[in-house]
Enzyme design. Sequence first.
Site, short mmCIF file in Angstrom:
data_model
loop_
_atom_site.label_atom_id
_atom_site.label_comp_id
_atom_site.label_asym_id
_atom_site.label_seq_id
_atom_site.Cartn_x
_atom_site.Cartn_y
_atom_site.Cartn_z
N ARG A 91 0.80 -1.23 0.00
CA ARG A 91 0.00 0.00 0.00
C ARG A 91 0.83 1.28 0.00
O ARG A 91 0.55 2.21 -0.75
CB ARG A 91 -0.90 0.05 1.25
N ARG A 141 11.53 3.58 2.32
CA ARG A 141 11.21 2.70 3.44
C ARG A 141 12.45 1.87 3.71
O ARG A 141 13.02 1.27 2.80
CB ARG A 141 10.04 1.79 3.08
C1 NCD Z 1 2.12 -0.98 8.18
C2 NCD Z 1 3.62 -0.91 8.20
O1 NCD Z 1 4.30 -1.22 7.23
O2 NCD Z 1 4.12 -0.50 9.24
N1 NCD Z 1 1.61 -1.19 6.89
C3 NCD Z 1 1.41 -0.12 6.06
O3 NCD Z 1 2.27 0.69 5.82
N2 NCD Z 1 0.16 0.01 5.59
C4 NCD Z 1 1.54 -1.90 9.16
C5 NCD Z 1 1.95 -3.34 9.15
O4 NCD Z 1 2.76 -3.78 8.33
O5 NCD Z 1 1.44 -4.06 10.01
#
Ligand code: NCD
Length: 354
Positions: A91, A141
Amino acid sequence: MERTPVMTSINANWEEFYSKEISEKLPFFAKEDRLYDCLFAQQFDREILTGLFKTADALRTLTQHKEGMDFISNLLSDKRAMLYFVQPSTRTFLSFLNACHIMGIKTSEIRDTSTSSEVKGESAEDTVRTFSSYVDMIIMRHPTPGFVEKTAWLMNRTNRPVPIINGGSGKDQHPTQALLDTYTLYRSFNGEMDNKTIVMVGDLKRGRTVRSLTYLMKNYKNIKLAFVSPGQFRMEPDILEFLKRHNMPYVETEDFSSVMKEADAIYMTRIQDEHDKAGESGKVDYSPFYFRREHLKLIKKTCVIMHPLPRRHEIEVSVDEDPRAVFWRQERNGMWARAALISHIFGVDSKIKH
Ligand code: NCD
């Protein structure tokens, strides 16, 4: 957007800089009255948040028609962005990618260090510095806490700084998730954000979304928080201290049903077992921290059920049909909130709102 790096003594040494209070560091990541880098949830105040939500709403409306879409996709058509996502993501990656495309930004991506020169022994720092030779913004990320911040710090000291957006750093922070979560609350509550009770459920120790969301809740008045988790995965002391410092009331409990009835929003999370060192997640019974169909009759008619996703079993699938389950809308809100943030960073948001 060019920017002159600010070279003061506190900024000269990374270790020294990293250890400073976030409030002291914020000017280094801002430009005039805007965010330049987006690294921490603490960068957003109420005014910035409301501005971003209005931009996001305007983007939704404008892009419903080709004429509006063409207008928006011209605003940043001279910009290029790099998405460096070396931790799994569906996402966050896709919503950022599509947010860039909505704004007309051209994108390139690395999703795995095995396909970059890091396998030839190049440091991660040199790798990200390379991106800035080609692009005008880096969205990243990374599994290492502090690495996204270090990248922004490094970049701001070069002759060609570019904005850095944190798409999730370690167990630490996920500011743009908190932004879209708060945007979802804003839309669900028709802009009435004060006097709400927010219940956060699950692995609060290792979930970065609940940490960042808690920071953002400080911007609203009379917010009560309830943290529901197994004893092993309670919210970390730094967050609890933050709440005490700002006189924000909270409770911690293992009894989900005891706080469900009061909730204006229930924020579910999954167990973050990718951070396990000794298989500790497997020893925990997570089932008391599930939202089940039968709970629907216990919660308020106006309560919203949220989840950053991905979901495992924390929310029974049949709950999705209930109008109070907003997590699929929340997911889509991510694209609009992120497009709004990008337009704020590049200073074109006023053209969208008017
Ligand atoms: C979250 C994350 O990556 O921290 N997901 C996201 O970004 N929608 C939550 C998760 O992975 O549980």
